[in-house]
Motif scaffolding. Structure first.
Motif, PDB file in Angstrom:
ATOM      1  N   GLY A 225       0.854  -1.191   0.000  1.00 25.84           N
ATOM      2  CA  GLY A 225       0.000   0.000   0.000  1.00 25.84           C
ATOM      3  C   GLY A 225       0.881   1.228   0.000  1.00 25.84           C
ATOM      4  N   LEU A 226       0.264   2.398  -0.113  1.00 27.46           N
ATOM      5  CA  LEU A 226       1.065   3.623  -0.125  1.00 27.46           C
ATOM      6  C   LEU A 226       1.677   3.851   1.257  1.00 27.46           C
ATOM      7  N   PRO A 227       2.747   4.622   1.298  1.00 22.15           N
ATOM      8  CA  PRO A 227       3.353   4.912   2.605  1.00 22.15           C
ATOM      9  C   PRO A 227       2.317   5.495   3.556  1.00 22.15           C
ATOM     10  N   ASN A 228       2.446   5.149   4.813  1.00 20.05           N
ATOM     11  CA  ASN A 228       1.592   5.677   5.876  1.00 20.05           C
ATOM     12  C   ASN A 228       0.205   5.047   5.943  1.00 20.05           C
ATOM     13  N   ALA A 229      -0.039   4.004   5.120  1.00 16.52           N
ATOM     14  CA  ALA A 229      -1.356   3.364   5.169  1.00 16.52           C
ATOM     15  C   ALA A 229      -1.519   2.570   6.464  1.00 16.52           C
ATOM     16  N   GLY A 230      -0.368   2.242   7.087  1.00 17.97           N
ATOM     17  CA  GLY A 230      -0.434   1.510   8.348  1.00 17.97           C
ATOM     18  C   GLY A 230       0.041   0.073   8.237  1.00 17.97           C
ATOM     19  N   LYS A 231       0.922  -0.204   7.267  1.00 15.86           N
ATOM     20  CA  LYS A 231       1.388  -1.580   7.059  1.00 15.86           C
ATOM     21  C   LYS A 231       2.195  -2.092   8.255  1.00 15.86           C
ATOM     22  N   SER A 232       3.124  -1.245   8.717  1.00  9.50           N
ATOM     23  CA  SER A 232       3.943  -1.684   9.856  1.00  9.50           C
ATOM     24  C   SER A 232       3.067  -1.871  11.084  1.00  9.50           C
ATOM     25  N   SER A 233       2.092  -0.972  11.257  1.00 11.32           N
ATOM     26  CA  SER A 233       1.207  -1.097  12.422  1.00 11.32           C
ATOM     27  C   SER A 233       0.408  -2.391  12.331  1.00 11.32           C
ATOM     28  N   LEU A 234      -0.025  -2.734  11.105  1.00  8.75           N
ATOM     29  CA  LEU A 234      -0.809  -3.959  10.947  1.00  8.75           C
ATOM     30  C   LEU A 234       0.067  -5.191  11.209  1.00  8.75           C
ATOM     31  N   VAL A 246       7.174   1.682  13.446  1.00  6.20           N
ATOM     32  CA  VAL A 246       6.011   2.491  13.060  1.00  6.20           C
ATOM     33  C   VAL A 246       6.399   3.949  13.187  1.00  6.20           C
ATOM     34  N   SER A 247       6.073   4.730  12.167  1.00  9.42           N
ATOM     35  CA  SER A 247       6.437   6.137  12.246  1.00  9.42           C
ATOM     36  C   SER A 247       5.418   6.993  11.510  1.00  9.42           C
ATOM     37  N   GLU A 248       5.295   8.223  11.965  1.00  8.99           N
ATOM     38  CA  GLU A 248       4.396   9.136  11.258  1.00  8.99           C
ATOM     39  C   GLU A 248       5.031   9.612   9.955  1.00  8.99           C
ATOM     40  N   LEU A 249       6.356   9.443   9.833  1.00  9.58           N
ATOM     41  CA  LEU A 249       7.046   9.854   8.600  1.00  9.58           C
ATOM     42  C   LEU A 249       6.836   8.794   7.534  1.00  9.58           C
ATOM     43  N   THR A 252       9.182   5.052   6.174  1.00  8.38           N
ATOM     44  CA  THR A 252      10.176   4.756   7.209  1.00  8.38           C
ATOM     45  C   THR A 252      10.771   3.356   7.039  1.00  8.38           C
ATOM     46  N   THR A 253       9.920   2.427   6.621  1.00  4.32           N
ATOM     47  CA  THR A 253      10.398   1.050   6.493  1.00  4.32           C
ATOM     48  C   THR A 253      11.234   0.922   5.215  1.00  4.32           C
ATOM     49  N   ARG A 254      12.436   0.354   5.313  1.00  8.07           N
ATOM     50  CA  ARG A 254      13.306   0.217   4.144  1.00  8.07           C
ATOM     51  C   ARG A 254      13.381  -1.241   3.674  1.00  8.07           C
ATOM     52  N   PHE A 341      -9.184  -1.573   4.184  1.00  7.25           N
ATOM     53  CA  PHE A 341      -9.216  -0.180   4.636  1.00  7.25           C
ATOM     54  C   PHE A 341      -8.754  -0.156   6.092  1.00  7.25           C
ATOM     55  N   ASN A 342      -7.600   0.489   6.308  1.00  3.89           N
ATOM     56  CA  ASN A 342      -7.080   0.597   7.680  1.00  3.89           C
ATOM     57  C   ASN A 342      -7.482   1.951   8.255  1.00  3.89           C
ATOM     58  N   LYS A 343      -7.269   2.121   9.525  1.00  6.20           N
ATOM     59  CA  LYS A 343      -7.605   3.351  10.270  1.00  6.20           C
ATOM     60  C   LYS A 343      -9.120   3.553  10.296  1.00  6.20           C
ATOM     61  N   ALA A 344      -9.853   2.416  10.357  1.00  2.00           N
ATOM     62  CA  ALA A 344     -11.316   2.504  10.390  1.00  2.00           C
ATOM     63  C   ALA A 344     -11.781   3.297  11.610  1.00  2.00           C
ATOM     64  N   VAL A 365     -10.296  -2.524   9.039  1.00  2.33           N
ATOM     65  CA  VAL A 365      -9.565  -2.812  10.285  1.00  2.33           C
ATOM     66  C   VAL A 365      -9.039  -1.513  10.895  1.00  2.33           C
ATOM     67  N   SER A 366      -8.692  -1.611  12.149  1.00  2.00           N
ATOM     68  CA  SER A 366      -7.895  -0.556  12.761  1.00  2.00           C
ATOM     69  C   SER A 366      -6.695  -1.242  13.398  1.00  2.00           C
ATOM     70  N   ALA A 367      -5.541  -1.068  12.755  1.00  5.04           N
ATOM     71  CA  ALA A 367      -4.332  -1.708  13.280  1.00  5.04           C
ATOM     72  C   ALA A 367      -4.018  -1.149  14.660  1.00  5.04           C
ATOM     73  N   LEU A 368      -4.356   0.125  14.843  1.00  5.31           N
ATOM     74  CA  LEU A 368      -4.048   0.793  16.107  1.00  5.31           C
ATOM     75  C   LEU A 368      -4.893   0.223  17.249  1.00  5.31           C
ATOM     76  N   ARG A 369      -6.190   0.081  16.985  1.00  2.34           N
ATOM     77  CA  ARG A 369      -7.094  -0.413  18.032  1.00  2.34           C
ATOM     78  C   ARG A 369      -7.205  -1.943  18.050  1.00  2.34           C
TER      79      ARG A 369
HETATM   80  P1  GDP Z   1       3.323   2.313   6.872  1.00  2.00           P
HETATM   81  O1  GDP Z   1       4.155   3.408   6.301  1.00  2.00           O
HETATM   82  O2  GDP Z   1       2.270   1.877   5.899  1.00  2.00           O
HETATM   83  O3  GDP Z   1       4.108   1.172   7.432  1.00  2.00           O
HETATM   84  O4  GDP Z   1       2.501   2.977   8.116  1.00  2.00           O
HETATM   85  P2  GDP Z   1       2.769   2.923   9.683  1.00  2.00           P
HETATM   86  O5  GDP Z   1       2.359   1.616  10.242  1.00  2.00           O
HETATM   87  O6  GDP Z   1       4.165   3.397   9.952  1.00  2.00           O
HETATM   88  O7  GDP Z   1       1.691   3.991  10.183  1.00  2.00           O
HETATM   89  C1  GDP Z   1       1.715   5.320   9.743  1.00  2.00           C
HETATM   90  C2  GDP Z   1       0.990   6.160  10.749  1.00  2.00           C
HETATM   91  O8  GDP Z   1      -0.400   5.782  10.786  1.00  2.00           O
HETATM   92  C3  GDP Z   1       1.507   6.022  12.182  1.00  2.00           C
HETATM   93  O9  GDP Z   1       1.451   7.259  12.808  1.00  2.00           O
HETATM   94  C4  GDP Z   1       0.511   5.074  12.821  1.00  2.00           C
HETATM   95  O10 GDP Z   1       0.403   5.244  14.223  1.00  2.00           O
HETATM   96  C5  GDP Z   1      -0.770   5.472  12.123  1.00  2.00           C
HETATM   97  N1  GDP Z   1      -1.733   4.356  12.084  1.00  2.00           N
HETATM   98  C6  GDP Z   1      -1.503   3.120  11.648  1.00  2.00           C
HETATM   99  N2  GDP Z   1      -2.637   2.370  11.767  1.00  2.00           N
HETATM  100  C7  GDP Z   1      -3.574   3.163  12.306  1.00  2.00           C
HETATM  101  C8  GDP Z   1      -4.950   2.947  12.662  1.00  2.00           C
HETATM  102  O11 GDP Z   1      -5.536   1.883  12.547  1.00  2.00           O
HETATM  103  N3  GDP Z   1      -5.602   4.048  13.155  1.00  2.00           N
HETATM  104  C9  GDP Z   1      -5.009   5.242  13.322  1.00  2.00           C
HETATM  105  N4  GDP Z   1      -5.735   6.242  13.837  1.00  2.00           N
HETATM  106  N5  GDP Z   1      -3.716   5.471  12.995  1.00  2.00           N
HETATM  107  C10 GDP Z   1      -3.005   4.443  12.485  1.00  2.00           C
END
Ligand code: GDP
Length: 468
Positions: A225-234, A246-249, A252-254, A341-344, A365-369
């Motif tokens: 998926g595109l960067p920041n979609a939440g792959k590492s969080s999942l 996991v990073s807001e930037l 981040t994952t190389r 769809f992540n970050k539901a 899904v919500s990887a965070l929750r």
């Molecule tokens: P990646 O670049 O796809 O690997 O994305 P990351 O896993 O690094 O997540 C990017 C940002 O999205 C981080 O700040 C995470 O905390 C946030 N994030 C990831 N999953 C969720 C989620 O399910 N809900 C919310 N609110 N934020 C999320």
């Protein structure tokens, strides 16, 4: 190989409380004794015994727990010693290097302990391969199957088929003297009954096995998926730990990060791709800091992982405009694609209902929750059952795990037996049928290691870790 005294670490490198160094061979006890001020304690050990012992290594005096196994009461049937130490890598390295300087002691080759156990008659080849399978089992079902192999059940079943074939072959050979006439009726009936029983036993043995490639890690599921979609969080949510960064930037994952889980007995390898699709990331201006060399390397790794994936989970940030992400997903060439769809948690009910109507097959899904993760696991398991090898497809846990070498031995035995039966039915001559039966027997002996040529043995044992 197989001469002298060998030495290896029996424990994996990494953090743990205890580490074990293992020696096998005629000089094991003397070599450890040479480092012990109280060597007499070791010499007086009989059979299988453990002693607390000080080892003097350079200026260090180490208190260790040492277990002595006198031949033949050991895994290898040789004299063996295990030294249990705190699992500090420098400490274990120091003791191991000191021991390797002792006369007659050398570093073990891969699987050499198990090869010695096999050569000295402690285990058959099927059991030796099961040792590697127990070590690499990724789920309980695989572990049980490998342990059945280790207990010798696979060898015993192959042995029973060999028994039937040997009896039929003996009868057949005794009839070869009657070659001018037809096979005496009584013997013919007995031979075909024996061969059919053997064919049925081989068929059921073939059905109860699953090929387990050395180093195979199950169904490969790539998170993309595109960067920041939440792959590492999942990935973290799936593995239940913090393997991936996991990073807001964005970006981040190389390097791809992976982990294996067991989903109700099915091994699943989850792979978080390096920075998603670098091309899209660059187009979006998200990853300008990546050098062209790094980008090329990441692209190569990404394509490799996508090509070898059994399924791709395409993650979309549900809270962002999905258009660009969905276009990138459309361009992806993969056998199995699941839209996630992540970050539901960032969507209100109304927005989620709209998306669900638009994309009825998508997962939310919500990887965070941690919400929706169980349904996602189930959806991937469903794909694994429907898109894997026939043995995995059944969903039934395999009775035995087999290596490629074992599988080809079983298949070789089946085809040789089929040829023998055809030769008999078509009246092609008893000699021909007897030759085919001898081939079938050779294949089965190959499985249990009775006549395994050295190059097959070398191949089997080369896939072992050093300390086994
Ligand atoms: P990646 O670049 O796809 O690997 O994305 P990351 O896993 O690094 O997540 C990017 C940002 O999205 C981080 O700040 C995470 O905390 C946030 N994030 C990831 N999953 C969720 C989620 O399910 N809900 C919310 N609110 N934020 C999320």
């Amino acid at each position: 190989m197989l001469d002298g005294t060998i030495l290896a670490s029996a424990t994996a490198a990494g953090t743990s409380a205890r580490g074990v160094l293992r020696l096998s061979g005629p000089d094991s006890i003397a070599a450890v004794g040479n480092l012990a001020p109280q060597a007499g304690l070791l010499e007086s050990c009989e059979g299988f015994e453990g002693v607390g012992l000080d080892l003097q290594v350079d200026e260090l005096l180490l208190r260790c727990w040492v277990i002595v196994y006198r031949a033949p009461r050991s895994y290898t049937c040789e004299d063996m010693v295990e030294i249990h130490l705190p699992a500090s890598l420098p400490l274990m390295g120091l003791v191991a290097r000191r021991l390797a300087l002792e006369e007659g002691v050398r570093w073990a080759g891969p699987g050499e302990f198990t090869l010695r156990a096999f050569r000295n008659g402690r285990i058959d080849l099927a059991q030796a391969e099961a040792v590697a399978q127990v070590i690499s089992a990724t789920g309980e079902a695989e572990l049980r199957a490998a342990q059945r192999g280790l207990a010798g059940e696979l060898g015993a079943k192959a042995g029973a088929v060999s028994g039937l074939l040997t009896r039929s072959l003996a009868l057949l050979e005794s009839c070869i003297d009657f070659s001018d006439e037809d096979l005496p009726e009584l013997a013919a009936g007995e031979i075909s009954a024996g061969l059919e029983e053997a064919a049925a036993a081989l068929e059921s043995l073939g059905e109860s096995t699953t090929l387990r490639m050395a180093g195979g890690d199950g169904f490969r599921c790539v998170l993309s998926g595109l960067p920041n979609a939440g792959k590492s969080s999942l990935l973290n949510a799936l593995l239940g730990n913090r393997e991936a960064l996991v990073s807001e930037l964005a970006g981040t994952t190389r390097d791809p990060v992976r982990g294996v889980t067991s989903e109700a007995g099915l091994a699943m390898m989850w792979i978080d791709l390096a920075g998603a699709c670098p091309a899209e990331a660059a187009a979006a201006g998200l990853d300008e800091k990546m050098s062209s060399e790094t980008r090329a390397a990441v692209e190569r790794l990404t394509s490799f992982e996508l090509e070898h994936a059994d399924a791709v989970l395409w993650l979309v940030d549900a809270a962002s405009d999905p258009v660009m992400s969905l276009e990138a997903c459309g361009a992806l060439d993969s056998r199995v694609k699941l839209l996630v769809f992540n970050k539901a948690d960032l969507l209100d009910e109304g927005a989620q209902a709209v998306l669900r109507r638009q994309y009825p097959a998508a997962l939310f899904v919500s990887a965070l929750r941690g919400t929706g993760i169980a349904s996602l696991r189930e959806a991937v398991r469903f794909q694994a059952l429907n898109n894997s090898s026939p043995a995995v497809k059944d969903g039934a846990p395999p009775e035995f795990l087999v290596s490629a070498h074992q599988e080809s031995s079983l298949q070789g035995a089946s085809s040789a037996l089929e040829r023998a039966l055809e030769a008999l039915t078509a009246g092609l001559g008893l000699e021909l049928a007897a030759a085919d039966l001898r081939d079938a027997l050779r294949c089965l002996e190959d499985l249990t290691g009775k006549v395994t040529p050295d190059d097959v043995l070398a191949h089997v044992f080369s896939s072992f870790c050093i300390g086994k």
